[in-house]
Design a protein around this motif. Sequence first.
Motif, PDB file in Angstrom:
ATOM      1  N   VAL A  94       0.892  -1.219  -0.070  1.00  0.00           N
ATOM      2  CA  VAL A  94      -0.102  -0.168   0.075  1.00  0.00           C
ATOM      3  C   VAL A  94       0.881   1.239   0.020  1.00  0.00           C
ATOM      4  N   LEU A  95       2.001   1.266   0.899  1.00  0.00           N
ATOM      5  CA  LEU A  95       2.752   2.400   0.881  1.00  0.00           C
ATOM      6  C   LEU A  95       3.576   2.672  -0.325  1.00  0.00           C
ATOM      7  N   LEU A  96       3.918   1.481  -1.074  1.00  0.00           N
ATOM      8  CA  LEU A  96       4.593   1.735  -2.481  1.00  0.00           C
ATOM      9  C   LEU A  96       3.630   2.202  -3.395  1.00  0.00           C
ATOM     10  N   ALA A  97       2.268   1.671  -3.393  1.00  0.00           N
ATOM     11  CA  ALA A  97       1.469   2.101  -4.355  1.00  0.00           C
ATOM     12  C   ALA A  97       1.036   3.726  -4.221  1.00  0.00           C
ATOM     13  N   ASN A  98       1.152   4.127  -3.024  1.00  0.00           N
ATOM     14  CA  ASN A  98       0.859   5.325  -2.622  1.00  0.00           C
ATOM     15  C   ASN A  98       1.750   6.386  -3.278  1.00  0.00           C
ATOM     16  N   TRP A 139      -3.604  10.281   3.850  1.00  0.00           N
ATOM     17  CA  TRP A 139      -4.299   9.640   4.794  1.00  0.00           C
ATOM     18  C   TRP A 139      -3.984   8.041   4.768  1.00  0.00           C
ATOM     19  N   PRO A 140      -3.526   7.587   3.742  1.00  0.00           N
ATOM     20  CA  PRO A 140      -2.797   5.933   3.686  1.00  0.00           C
ATOM     21  C   PRO A 140      -1.960   5.825   4.694  1.00  0.00           C
ATOM     22  N   LEU A 141      -1.039   7.040   4.976  1.00  0.00           N
ATOM     23  CA  LEU A 141       0.263   6.878   5.731  1.00  0.00           C
ATOM     24  C   LEU A 141      -0.241   6.564   6.894  1.00  0.00           C
ATOM     25  N   TYR A 142      -1.191   7.336   7.395  1.00  0.00           N
ATOM     26  CA  TYR A 142      -1.824   6.967   8.876  1.00  0.00           C
ATOM     27  C   TYR A 142      -2.484   5.751   9.132  1.00  0.00           C
ATOM     28  N   LEU A 143      -3.379   5.455   8.140  1.00  0.00           N
ATOM     29  CA  LEU A 143      -3.953   4.095   7.972  1.00  0.00           C
ATOM     30  C   LEU A 143      -3.069   2.956   8.083  1.00  0.00           C
ATOM     31  N   TYR A 182      10.140   1.785   0.162  1.00  0.00           N
ATOM     32  CA  TYR A 182       9.072   0.947   0.276  1.00  0.00           C
ATOM     33  C   TYR A 182       9.053  -0.392  -0.559  1.00  0.00           C
ATOM     34  N   ALA A 183       9.916  -0.438  -1.803  1.00  0.00           N
ATOM     35  CA  ALA A 183       9.778  -1.457  -2.356  1.00  0.00           C
ATOM     36  C   ALA A 183      10.919  -2.474  -1.873  1.00  0.00           C
TER      37      ALA A 183
END
Length: 441
Positions: free
Chosen positions: A106-110, A119-123, A187-188
């Motif tokens: 998820v982090l890589l895709a974002n 928001w994905p970082l906090y999630l 992230y990769a």
Amino acid sequence: MTSASALPARLSALLPDLSPWRSSADFRLLWVQGLITYFGSFMALIALPLQIKELTGSPLAVGAMGAVELVPLVVFGLYGGALADSADRRKVILGTEAGLGLLAVVLLANAALPDPALWPLYLVAGGVSALAGLQRPALDSLMARIVPHDQLTAAAALNSLRWQFGAITGPAVAGLVVAYAGHATAYAVTVVTFTVSVLLCLRLAPAPPAEHARKPSLRGIAEGARYAWSRPVLLGTYAIDLAAMFFAFPNTIFPFLADELHAEWSLGLMYAAGSVGSLVLGLTSGWTSRVRRHGLFVVFGAAVWGLAIAAAGWFSNVWLVLGCLAAAGAGDMLSGLGRSTIWNQTIPEELRGRLAGIEVLSYSVGPQLGQVRAGAMAGWTGTRSAIWSGGVACVASVALLAAALPKLLTYDSETDEDAGRRRQASASGLPASGQSSTSGA
């Protein structure tokens, strides 16, 4: 033996005891898996707050990560302890490790988006904290099953050595990767390391629960808490660790300390110094396998931690400060060896997971609250006074707790009743045994 040959023998006696590595295939797998996971985790640990900083430019937004992580860690840490007593621990470890890998995806895709979202970082931060809370009790409680009883201190030393190596090299490499290759690359790398980790976890032998294990419940968690409360030795390990971290964990104000010492260049060294001290103790930890009074480890190590932190706040020479922080790290590791050995030597197998959940809280909540205390005190009394006064309060609280719980000081692995029962179970080959599991490959 001649004096010339005696010196190498004495030096070799200081080297880490590799007995757990030789006797347990599962310990070898978990040690290598953990080293790889730490490396990947530090990549994300460095990249995530830096990305939040770049997206917001707000220190408050970066600091909010701690609040997002704390509640899931507490809730899922307690639940994870109950789960570890009722499920196959191998499956828990494997499932949570795979989940952590997916969060890295998820982090890589974002990060690969033209405009990454906040928001994905906090999630992900909250999700990582929850999965770590679920996983850690299963990992910790598995150690007493796969490592022979008399090798538990050596196993704790090797695991701490692995952690310190990752804590020193991981952030350094991660900082370079983020600076020169970007967040997505970091992230990769995290995704790759978790993929390898999952493949290693697949080779672990099954670790089923006790025959009459019950499903996770609040009643089961309360049962574990009552057991811990009824054992002064265990209670002392939790209380001393909480007190030491609450009063003497000033990491959050290191940037201000570096400024006051006119040594901004030393900030990274301040964060690494404790790990260096722990690493030195780990590399000379062979003697700890021959000690039986592990409660003294807990008390003496925590007192050294507090004294060294107090000295770090008192001295104005940056090199003396760094030396004190390294000494604090050595003391913290010594105390940690004592705690880990007592936990694994005395806790019954059927309660091991739930007590491991309490252990997660004892060594994770303390630093979180300690950073709040240090920041508040620094704003009120100044940076250096907040550090040295916290160290003094740490030593005083350790002394009071040791006096109030004398059984911790007199703990002896050869005479303690709980340790004796686990040793007998180990010798009889019951589920609580420390015999090596065979690899599931």
